[in-house]
Design a protein around this motif. Structure first.
Motif, PDB file in Angstrom:
ATOM      1  N   GLU A 293      56.599  96.554   6.326  1.00 36.10           N
ATOM      2  CA  GLU A 293      56.049  95.946   7.528  1.00 36.10           C
ATOM      3  C   GLU A 293      55.594  96.973   8.566  1.00 36.10           C
ATOM      4  O   GLU A 293      54.551  96.811   9.201  1.00 36.10           O
ATOM      5  N   THR A 317      52.477  89.512   2.056  1.00 39.20           N
ATOM      6  CA  THR A 317      52.957  89.544   3.437  1.00 39.20           C
ATOM      7  C   THR A 317      53.855  88.336   3.700  1.00 39.20           C
ATOM      8  O   THR A 317      53.882  87.377   2.936  1.00 39.20           O
ATOM      9  N   GLU A 320      57.822  88.518   8.503  1.00 36.95           N
ATOM     10  CA  GLU A 320      58.245  89.823   9.017  1.00 36.95           C
ATOM     11  C   GLU A 320      57.032  90.707   9.319  1.00 36.95           C
ATOM     12  O   GLU A 320      57.026  91.468  10.297  1.00 36.95           O
ATOM     13  N   TYR A 321      56.009  90.614   8.485  1.00 39.33           N
ATOM     14  CA  TYR A 321      54.773  91.360   8.739  1.00 39.33           C
ATOM     15  C   TYR A 321      54.092  90.825   9.995  1.00 39.33           C
ATOM     16  O   TYR A 321      53.594  91.588  10.829  1.00 39.33           O
ATOM     17  N   LYS A 324      55.713  92.078  13.169  1.00 38.76           N
ATOM     18  CA  LYS A 324      55.392  93.479  13.468  1.00 38.76           C
ATOM     19  C   LYS A 324      54.006  93.605  14.105  1.00 38.76           C
ATOM     20  O   LYS A 324      53.801  94.399  15.026  1.00 38.76           O
TER      21      LYS A 324
END
Length: 639
Positions: A293, A317, A320-321, A324
Motif C-alpha cells: 500500500e 487493491t 487499505e490501498y 493510503k
C-alpha cells in the motif's frame, strides 16, 4: 453537487478492486456479480469498506455482467445489472447526504426491486443498513458509477450483437438511476460506439450525465488489440464522446504513470488512473499481486502530480490501498502536465513496396503455394522457381489452413522471396497466436523484408485435435489489420506493410460479408483475395462487391480467385468437400471420369479462361490456387 462540479474543485478518490477483494474477503472463486442477487449484503459490505476507507466514488458490481458469464437470458442480465446499481446506491445512502434520484423514504433510486439476503445468513440487507446507519457519523456525498466491463472475445462473434448487448447494459443502468457511466478495461471502442453516441445525445438534455472510458494496456501502452492507448484516446477526443478518459488494470502504478505521460489528453477534460496493485504474476489459474500500500500510494502521488483528476485502484487493491491514497493531498487540483507523444511530423513515408507498385498497365497475378507439412521444401521451391517465367507478381503462402500444421508461412515466404525475387505474401491468421506473438512475428517479418501480408481470422482447429491444440483468437482479421496499421504508424512508416484480406462473397448473408469488407477497408486493407469463382451467379456477386469496394475506397484492389480443376475426381472433391467454393453442376458436367490427365487439365484451363473473360472489366487481378502445384498450367491460361 454534480460529479463535474466536484471534479472542478477536488481530486476524486474512487474505490479499488471489487473482484479480487471479494475473492480474498470471502474466500471464494465465485463470480462476484452473482452476489447481486444471491448475497447482496456481501456486496454492500464491500462498497461500505471502500467508502469507510475514504472513497467518494464507488463502482457498481456489474463489471462482468454479460451473457457469456450469466447466460443468454437478457432478463437475467438486466436483473443482475439493476441489482448491482441498486446495491451501490444503497451503500452510498448509508454515508451520503444527497442522492441524485431518490425514493421518498430511503434516499435510494427507486427501481422497483427489493432485496433479501439469499445466502442463508441470519443478517439480511435491511438489518445491515440499519446497523451501519446507527454507527455512521458525518455523512458526505458518495457518487456511484455504473461499471461496464468488456465482453470476452469469441471467434466469429457478431459485432452488431455485441454492440447491442452493451447498449442494453447502458440503458439498464440509465433506467436504474445511473448518471456516471464508466466503460473500463477496454482494448478498443468499436463495439461501444453506439452506446457512447447514445449517451452523448442524452447529455445534450441531461448535462449532469458523465461518460468515462478507461483502457487497459501492457507496460508498453498497447492494448490486447495491439493498439496504443494514445491512439484510442485521440479518437475519443476527436469524436467528443467522453468527459473523462484514462487507464486501468493490466499494469502497476509505475508503468501506468509512464504511459499516461506519453498520452496527449488535449480535448479530454478529466484524466483517470486505476492501476493494479502490481504487475500480475500467474499462480495456477488465478493471478497474484505482490504490491504494498505504501509504495502504491507513493506512485499514485506521482500520477497526481501529472494532473490526474480521478484516481483509484484495480486488481489486487483493497480498502487499505484506498486509505493510503486518502492520506495524500486530494484537495488541490493540478493542471494537466502530461508530455504527450513525440512529434509525428518526422514520420514520412519514403517507399511503397506493395507488390503492384509500378505495374499499372497489367492485370496482376498472385499464385498460392502451400508450405509443406514436413521439412522437405523441394516441391514448394520447385514450383516457386517455375513461376519466375510467368511474370507472376506475388506468391501467397497459407498459414496452416484447415488447422493442419504446415511450415510457418512467414519463414516459407522469406525463402521463396530470397530465391525467386517474387514478392511473398504470407497469410497470417489469428487462430494460433495471441497479440504478443502476432506483433513479434510481424516485426520479425518486416526485419527480413516482408512488405505484403494477407490478414485472416483462420480456420478453427479440427475437432479431433482440440485435446492437443487450443485456438487463441485474441481478435479476428479486422483486429489483426489494426495491429498492422498501428505498426505502420509507429515502426514501419518509412516503408509500410501492404495488407489485405479475404472476401467470402459466397456467405449466405451478403449484408454480413459486405459489412465485414467495409470494416476491413476502414482498418486499412488495400486488396482482397476471393475463393475460386466458377459460375455466372458468383461473377455477378463479385461485381456487386467490387462496386461497393469502389464506393468505400476506389484504390482497393480485387483479385478474383481462380482454380483450374484438373480432373473429374478433383472437381467432385472441391464441389462436395470444400466449404465456401461453389462448383455448379454444369462445370462438373464438362469433365468425364475416363478423361486423360491432359484432357482434364484442358477442361480446367477452359473454365478458368471463361471466368477471366467475364471478369476482366472489373477485376484488378487474379489469384490462382492450382491443384497439386501444377503451375505449368499458367502457360496455357495466360497465353
Amino acid at each position: 453537487m454534480t460529479f463535474e462540479n466536484y471534479l472542478n474543485n477536488k481530486i476524486m478518490l474512487a474505490d479499488g478492486a471489487f473482484g479480487t477483494y471479494f475473492a480474498s474477503k470471502y474466500g471464494t472463486g465465485a463470480l462476484p456479480e452473482c452476489a447481486n442477487i444471491t448475497d447482496p449484503s456481501k456486496v454492500i459490505d464491500i462498497h461500505s469498506d471502500y467508502i469507510k476507507a475514504g472513497a467518494n466514488l464507488i463502482r457498481t458490481n456489474t463489471f462482468a455482467c454479460n451473457t457469456l458469464n450469466l447466460g443468454p437470458d437478457m432478463k437475467k442480465l438486466g436483473d443482475h445489472i439493476s441489482a448491482g446499481c441498486r446495491l451501490a446506491f444503497m451503500a452510498s445512502s448509508l454515508y451520503s447526504d444527497t442522492s441524485d434520484i431518490q425514493d421518498s423514504n430511503t434516499g435510494i433510486p427507486n427501481t422497483g426491486i427489493s432485496y433479501t439476503d439469499q445466502s442463508g445468513s441470519d443478517e439480511n440487507s435491511d438489518a445491515r443498513i440499519n446497523d451501519t446507519n446507527a454507527d455512521n457519523q458525518g455523512k458526505r456525498q458518495i457518487f456511484v458509477a455504473g461499471d461496464v466491463g468488456p465482453i470476452p472475445f469469441i471467434p466469429g462473434q457478431d459485432d452488431e450483437k455485441i454492440s447491442e448487448e452493451y447498449f442494453f447494459m447502458v440503458q439498464t443502468m440509465y433506467n436504474s438511476g445511473i448518471k456516471i457511466f464508466l466503460f473500463e478495461t477496454f482494448a478498443g471502442i468499436d463495439n461501444i460506439l453506439k452506446s457512447l453516441n447514445w449517451l452523448k445525445e442524452k447529455k445534450e438534455n441531461e448535462p449532469d450525465l458523465f461518460v468515462w472510458v478507461q483502457l487497459c494496456s501492457n507496460q508498453h501502452g498497447y492494448t490486447n488489440e495491439g493498439i496504443h492507448v494514445r491512439n484510442i484516446i485521440k479518437e475519443l477526443s476527436a469524436k467528443k464522446l467522453v468527459d473523462a478518459a484514462g487507464l486501468n488494470c493490466g499494469i502497476g502504478p509505475a508503468s501506468m504513470r509512464n504511459i499516461l505521460d506519453e498520452i496527449d489528453f488535449t480535448g479530454i477534460k478529466y484524466v483517470s488512473a486505476f492501476p493494479n496493485a502490481s504487475f500480475p504474476q500467474g499462480m495456477l489459474s488465478r493471478p497474484i499481486f505482490s504490491g504494498n500500500e505504501k509504495y502504491f500510494a507513493s506512485k499514485m502521488e506521482e500520477i497526481l502530480s501529472l494532473g490526474a483528476d480521478i484516481v483509484g485502484g484495480c486488481c489486487g487493491t483493497s480498502p487499505e490501498y484506498t486509505s493510503k491514497i486518502a492520506e495524500l493531498d486530494l484537495s488541490t487540483k493540478k493542471s494537466h502536465a502530461f508530455k504527450g507523444e513525440a512529434d509525428l511530423s518526422i514520420k514520412v513515408r519514403e517507399k511503397d513496396s506493395s507488390f503492384w507498385e509500378g505495374k499499372t498497365s497489367k492485370k496482376l497475378i498472385a499464385v498460392e503455394l502451400a508450405p509443406p507439412f514436413g521439412a522437405d521444401d523441394k516441391k514448394l521451391m520447385d514450383s516457386a522457381n517455375a513461376l519466375t517465367k510467368y511474370n507472376v507478381d506475388a506468391i501467397t503462402l497459407p498459414d496452416s489452413p484447415s488447422g493442419r500444421t504446415r511450415a510457418d508461412s512467414i519463414l516459407a515466404g522469406l525463402k521463396v522471396n530470397s530465391e525467386t525475387g517474387i514478392a511473398a505474401i504470407p497469410h497470417i491468421c489469428c487462430r494460433d497466436r495471441n497479440v504478443i506473438s502476432l506483433r513479434s512475428g510481424l516485426l520479425g517479418a518486416y526485419m527480413n523484408g516482408i512488405r505484403n501480408i494477407l490478414a485472416i481470422t483462420g480456420d478453427p482447429v479440427p475437432t479431433l485435435m482440440r485435446q492437443e491444440a487450443r485456438s487463441v483468437f485474441n481478435f479476428d482479421s479486422v483486429g489483426l489489420m489494426k495491429v498492422i496499421a498501428e505498426l505502420n504508424r509507429e515502426e514501419f512508416y518509412r516503408d509500410p506493410i501492404t495488407y489485405g484480406g479475404a472476401l467470402s462473397y459466397n456467405r449466405p448473408n451478403t449484408s454480413v460479408e459486405l459489412s465485414r469488407m467495409i470494416k476491413k477497408i476502414e482498418a486499412g486493407a488495400s486488396f482482397f483475395l476471393t475463393q475460386p469463382v466458377f459460375s455466372d451467379e458468383d461473377i455477378e456477386k463479385l461485381a456487386f462487391f467490387k462496386d461497393k469496394m469502389k464506393e468505400a475506397n476506389p484504390d482497393v484492389k480485387l483479385f478474383c480467385g481462380l482454380m483450374p480443376l484438373v480432373s473429374y475426381k478433383n472437381a467432385l472433391f472441391i464441389q462436395n468437400e470444400m466449404s465456401g467454393i461453389n462448383v455448379p453442376d454444369e462445370v462438373i458436367a464438362r469433365y468425364k471420369p475416363d478423361m486423360s490427365r491432359e484432357e482434364g487439365e484442358m477442361v480446367g484451363v477452359s473454365v478458368v479462361r471463361d471466368v477471366i473473360a467475364k471478369t476482366k472489366d472489373f477485376s484488378d487481378g487474379y489469384y490462382f490456387s492450382i491443384p497439386f502445384n501444377r503451375v505449368y498450367l499458367l502457360d496455357k491460361i495466360l497465353d
